[in-house]
Write an enzyme that holds these catalytic residues in place. Structure first.
Site, short mmCIF file in Angstrom:
data_model
loop_
_atom_site.label_atom_id
_atom_site.label_comp_id
_atom_site.label_asym_id
_atom_site.label_seq_id
_atom_site.Cartn_x
_atom_site.Cartn_y
_atom_site.Cartn_z
CG ASP A 15 0.63 50.21 92.69
OD1 ASP A 15 1.65 50.60 92.09
OD2 ASP A 15 0.31 49.02 92.77
CG HIS A 17 -4.66 50.07 94.53
ND1 HIS A 17 -5.23 49.08 93.75
CD2 HIS A 17 -3.38 49.70 94.73
CE1 HIS A 17 -4.33 48.14 93.50
NE2 HIS A 17 -3.18 48.49 94.07
NE ARG A 53 -5.87 45.48 96.97
CZ ARG A 53 -4.68 45.09 96.59
NH1 ARG A 53 -3.67 45.95 96.53
NH2 ARG A 53 -4.45 43.82 96.29
CG ASN A 82 -1.88 43.26 89.27
OD1 ASN A 82 -1.46 44.36 89.60
ND2 ASN A 82 -2.27 42.36 90.15
CG HIS A 83 -5.57 45.60 90.86
ND1 HIS A 83 -6.56 45.22 91.73
CD2 HIS A 83 -4.41 45.17 91.41
CE1 HIS A 83 -6.02 44.59 92.77
NE2 HIS A 83 -4.72 44.55 92.59
CE LYS A 240 -0.25 35.57 88.72
NZ LYS A 240 -0.24 34.75 89.96
NE ARG A 247 2.30 40.31 94.54
CZ ARG A 247 1.81 41.54 94.77
NH1 ARG A 247 2.64 42.54 95.00
NH2 ARG A 247 0.51 41.75 94.77
CG HIS A 268 2.84 44.38 91.49
ND1 HIS A 268 1.48 44.09 91.39
CD2 HIS A 268 3.45 43.17 91.64
CE1 HIS A 268 1.31 42.77 91.46
NE2 HIS A 268 2.49 42.19 91.60
#
Length: 311
Positions: A15, A17, A53, A82-83, A240, A247, A268
């Protein structure tokens, strides 16, 4: 093994971000650690979560979009995190549900969270997937107890993404501010990627495996074939998608894959976890003081943006 039969090099990058400097440093470290002839022809799998973020989402997407031109002999795979899924949902870039249903059908299951999360309710919300509304919403809580950080606008910490495009968090003007090439990039992200004949070094020698790359992982207790069908079809009926946002239920390799040599690689989880064939490559998690990591196959070498290379 002769040079002609050397296994392909596959690099999986965790990730990002919105941290462009970390991405640039990691790319530099990869290019200086891996021999040029190998790096220039490697398959690079980005595991998702390019936005939110960090402060430079726009620059991160510019960097990723430039790679096929800058490195034409590499192969680049860009997975949806997911972002990124939620960002694309806000921009109305997701494919419509194949069964003809409305995105609003998916709101109902989670409607008890709408007030707390402050779901987006401005221009275009009526035709928006649930995650787009959550991503651009204005959460009432200021502090994320689970992460020990302040929320940045929404449950997704999307505020910095809006700001990187020059608009305030939650503004419908983001749709006009995002360049077309960025929209095309987000619209084309895949939800899962498969590779056959991937080699990895183990304590018992080199092993040939199948590889499945997906942002969070595959669910236990749910038929793998059905999961793969949904992911390949990018089935947006689902409000979703656990393989992108789950998780604990996606941490392990599903038992039905345990009889075949199948690597599951994901990001993730804000963890760097390498155990057998389960690879989780997300040391950074979007935190400013943690690195972006990559894993190189078959060597299994971990390379980070913070590595200091010696000549």
């Amino acid at each position: 093994m002769t040079e002609a039969t050397q296994p392909r090099t596959i690099i999986c990058i965790g990730d990002i971000h919105g941290y462009i400097t970390k991405l640039q440093n990691l790319w530099s470290n990869l290019s200086h650690t891996i021999p040029p002839s190998i790096f220039s022809t490697a398959t690079i799998i980005f595991l998702g979560d390019y936005c939110d973020r960090g402060p430079k989402t726009r620059e991160v997407l510019d960097f990723l979009i430039s790679l096929p031109t800058r490195y034409p002999n590499q192969r680049h795979v860009f997975l949806a995190g997911n972002h990124d899924f939620a960002f694309a949902a806000f921009l109305r870039l997701l494919p419509p549900p194949a069964d003809g249903s409305e995105f609003s059908e998916g709101w109902k299951e989670y409607e008890e969270s709408e007030e707390r999360e402050g779901w987006f309710k401005d221009d275009g919300y009526e035709e928006m997937h649930l995650q787009g509304r959550r991503w651009s919403g204005k959460i009432k809580a200021k502090f994320n107890v689970a992460k020990g950080t302040e929320y940045q606008g929404s449950i997704y910490d999307a505020g910095p993404t809006f700001q990187s495009y020059g608009v305030p968090h939650g503004s419908a003007d983001l749709v006009k501010a995002v360049p077309d090439e960025h929209k095309k990039f987000l619209a084309n992200l895949v939800w899962v990627h498969e590779e056959d004949d991937v080699f990895m070094n183990t304590d018992n020698g080199v092993k040939c495996c199948k590889l499945i790359a997906v942002h969070a992982g595959l669910e236990k207790g749910v038929d793998v074939n059905e999961q793969m069908k949904i992911l390949k079809a990018r089935d947006t009926r689902i409000p979703k998608i656990q393989a992108l946002s789950g998780r604990k239920n996606v941490w392990d390799i599903p038992e039905e894959l345990s009889t075949s040599a199948t690597i599951i690689v994901s990001g993730h989880h804000a963890k760097l976890h390498v155990e057998g064939l389960r690879l989780i490559i997300d040391e950074g998690g979007g935190y400013p003081d943690k690195p972006i990591a990559a894993i190189v196959l078959p060597s299994m070498e971990i390379i980070k943006d913070t590595d200091v290379l010696t000549k």
